[in-house]
Design a protein around this motif. Structure first.
Motif, PDB file in Angstrom:
ATOM      1  N   LEU A 113     -44.601 -31.308  29.568  1.00 21.68           N
ATOM      2  CA  LEU A 113     -43.436 -31.567  28.720  1.00 21.68           C
ATOM      3  C   LEU A 113     -42.175 -30.929  29.311  1.00 21.68           C
ATOM      4  CD1 LEU A 113     -42.388 -32.824  26.102  1.00 21.68           C
ATOM      5  CD2 LEU A 113     -42.988 -30.704  24.921  1.00 21.68           C
ATOM      6  N   TYR A 114     -42.322 -29.734  29.852  1.00 26.03           N
ATOM      7  CA  TYR A 114     -41.166 -29.053  30.446  1.00 26.03           C
ATOM      8  C   TYR A 114     -40.585 -29.865  31.595  1.00 26.03           C
ATOM      9  CZ  TYR A 114     -38.649 -25.900  33.540  1.00 26.03           C
ATOM     10  OH  TYR A 114     -37.712 -25.353  34.373  1.00 26.03           O
ATOM     11  N   SER A 170     -40.784 -34.288  20.545  1.00 21.45           N
ATOM     12  CA  SER A 170     -39.696 -33.596  21.237  1.00 21.45           C
ATOM     13  C   SER A 170     -38.398 -34.382  21.098  1.00 21.45           C
ATOM     14  CB  SER A 170     -40.044 -33.401  22.715  1.00 21.45           C
ATOM     15  OG  SER A 170     -40.284 -34.646  23.359  1.00 21.45           O
ATOM     16  N   ILE A 192     -34.856 -32.919  19.599  1.00 18.03           N
ATOM     17  CA  ILE A 192     -33.596 -33.002  20.346  1.00 18.03           C
ATOM     18  C   ILE A 192     -32.551 -33.765  19.546  1.00 18.03           C
ATOM     19  CG2 ILE A 192     -32.527 -34.028  22.390  1.00 18.03           C
ATOM     20  CD1 ILE A 192     -35.040 -33.299  23.923  1.00 18.03           C
ATOM     21  N   TYR A 231     -35.142 -41.349  27.034  1.00 22.53           N
ATOM     22  CA  TYR A 231     -36.514 -41.043  26.639  1.00 22.53           C
ATOM     23  C   TYR A 231     -37.414 -42.266  26.757  1.00 22.53           C
ATOM     24  CZ  TYR A 231     -37.330 -36.323  25.004  1.00 22.53           C
ATOM     25  OH  TYR A 231     -37.596 -34.995  24.961  1.00 22.53           O
ATOM     26  N   THR A 245     -40.834 -33.082  32.140  1.00 24.71           N
ATOM     27  CA  THR A 245     -40.213 -34.300  31.615  1.00 24.71           C
ATOM     28  C   THR A 245     -38.855 -33.984  30.992  1.00 24.71           C
ATOM     29  OG1 THR A 245     -42.315 -35.429  31.227  1.00 24.71           O
ATOM     30  CG2 THR A 245     -40.438 -36.130  29.893  1.00 24.71           C
ATOM     31  N   LEU A 246     -38.791 -32.932  30.185  1.00 29.97           N
ATOM     32  CA  LEU A 246     -37.523 -32.568  29.548  1.00 29.97           C
ATOM     33  C   LEU A 246     -36.490 -32.161  30.588  1.00 29.97           C
ATOM     34  CD1 LEU A 246     -38.725 -30.545  26.418  1.00 29.97           C
ATOM     35  CD2 LEU A 246     -37.887 -32.896  26.523  1.00 29.97           C
ATOM     36  N   ARG A 247     -36.910 -31.514  31.646  1.00 29.58           N
ATOM     37  CA  ARG A 247     -35.972 -31.128  32.701  1.00 29.58           C
ATOM     38  C   ARG A 247     -35.387 -32.362  33.381  1.00 29.58           C
ATOM     39  NH1 ARG A 247     -37.625 -27.346  37.814  1.00 29.58           N
ATOM     40  NH2 ARG A 247     -38.276 -29.368  38.660  1.00 29.58           N
ATOM     41  N   VAL A 282     -35.217 -35.404  32.027  1.00 32.38           N
ATOM     42  CA  VAL A 282     -34.379 -36.086  31.040  1.00 32.38           C
ATOM     43  C   VAL A 282     -33.039 -35.380  30.895  1.00 32.38           C
ATOM     44  CG1 VAL A 282     -34.148 -36.647  28.592  1.00 32.38           C
ATOM     45  CG2 VAL A 282     -36.299 -37.110  29.766  1.00 32.38           C
ATOM     46  N   PHE A 283     -33.059 -34.051  30.847  1.00 27.53           N
ATOM     47  CA  PHE A 283     -31.817 -33.300  30.694  1.00 27.53           C
ATOM     48  C   PHE A 283     -30.876 -33.546  31.865  1.00 27.53           C
ATOM     49  CE2 PHE A 283     -29.317 -29.429  31.452  1.00 27.53           C
ATOM     50  CZ  PHE A 283     -28.658 -29.322  30.235  1.00 27.53           C
TER      51      PHE A 283
END
Length: 287
Positions: free
Chosen positions: A93-94, A265, A269, A224, A96-98, A100-101
């Motif tokens: 998840l980290y 998530s 967000i 996403y 993926t979020l990185r 995406v961010f």
């Protein structure tokens, strides 16, 4: 002999909510939190019934408990196996979020800048609008393989894909918001001697911020929705890569774990973005 009490007319008594108003407030809070919980329980009940009915094979519709066990296995080290493919769920998840961010920051920054230019300069809008519409109509997979050819299979094509997915909604929302800025406020600022740059800074940008935040939320949602496509190649660690790898082996529980991880998530967000919007744009709906 009666006593006379002087009352200061400038002092007002505190407003005490009436009983019906207090009850209405409690009902509103109960429905705000209770209804989502109830909907989740109903969903889990229907899911359990569908799995227990035997209409579908468990490969296609696993039990909720099976998915929960898969989530626990992906989040811990069990029987010498660490998570899924050597990474814990939080690590997937980290990553993926990185991605995406990074993609959203680049795409939103470029989209807001383009939208501001397109909304304030007519010829820029006429030149860029067809290209923006063209990009917005393309599904991510249509150009992802081209990005892989150009940029390789590391992080660059993933971030580029997410940035290209986030750019159009931010640009379109900002352009629309700038064009819809109140003419009366613009004319009033000009009448007071404000120059073009001052009008844009003090009138157009504040008026456009509410719709721009809406565009940012849409950009995050579209990014996403594109993350699985972005992680098709070399996507592990990453939720999209985990989902793709699990689907190759018909591992439906892990696929569902990945879907729920992305969805939950995303909800968090979006709630954070709405909280930022409420603080940054308190004048929304008041001008």
């Amino acid at each position: 002999m009666s006593a006379v009490i002087d009352v200061d007319p400038d002092v007002t008594a505190p407003v005490v909510p009436t009983v019906p108003a207090a009850r209405a407030g409690r009902r509103d809070r109960a429905s705000r939190f209770g209804l989502p919980v109830l909907s989740v329980l109903v969903f889990l009940g229907l899911w359990q019934l569908a799995a227990a009915s035997g209409i579908w094979n468990e490969i296609f519709v696993p039990y909720p408990r099976t998915v929960w066990n898969a989530a626990v296995d992906a989040s811990t080290t069990h029987d010498g196996v660490r998570g899924y493919q050597g990474y814990l769920l939080v690590e997937h998840l980290y990553m993926t979020l990185r991605r995406v961010f990074a993609g959203v920051v680049i795409g939103v920054a470029a989209g807001v800048a383009l939208g501001l230019a397109m909304g304030t300069v007519g010829w820029v809008r006429h030149v860029l609008e067809p290209w923006l519409t063209f990009l917005r109509a393309l599904p991510p997979l249509a150009y992802f393989f081209l990005l892989v050819i150009w940029l390789g299979i590391d992080e660059a094509p993933k971030i580029a894909l997410l940035a290209l997915a986030a750019l159009p909604p931010a640009a379109v929302a900002t352009t629309t918001a700038v064009l819809a800025a109140p003419v009366t406020l613009i004319e009033a600022a000009r009448a007071l001697g404000a120059g073009r740059a001052q009008v844009i800074r003090d009138v157009v940008v504040p008026a456009a911020l509410p719709e721009t935040f809406t565009g940012v939320r849409l950009a995050v949602g579209i990014a996403y929705s594109s993350v699985v496509a972005a992680e098709l190649f070399n996507g592990i660690p990453g939720i999209g890569g985990m989902v793709k790898d699990a689907s190759n082996y018909n591992n439906t529980p892990v696929v569902l774990v990945g879907i729920f991880a992305i969805g939950f998530s995303g909800l968090v967000i979006d709630a954070l973005l709405r909280a930022v919007e409420r603080r940054a744009v308190p004048w929304r709906g008041k001008i």
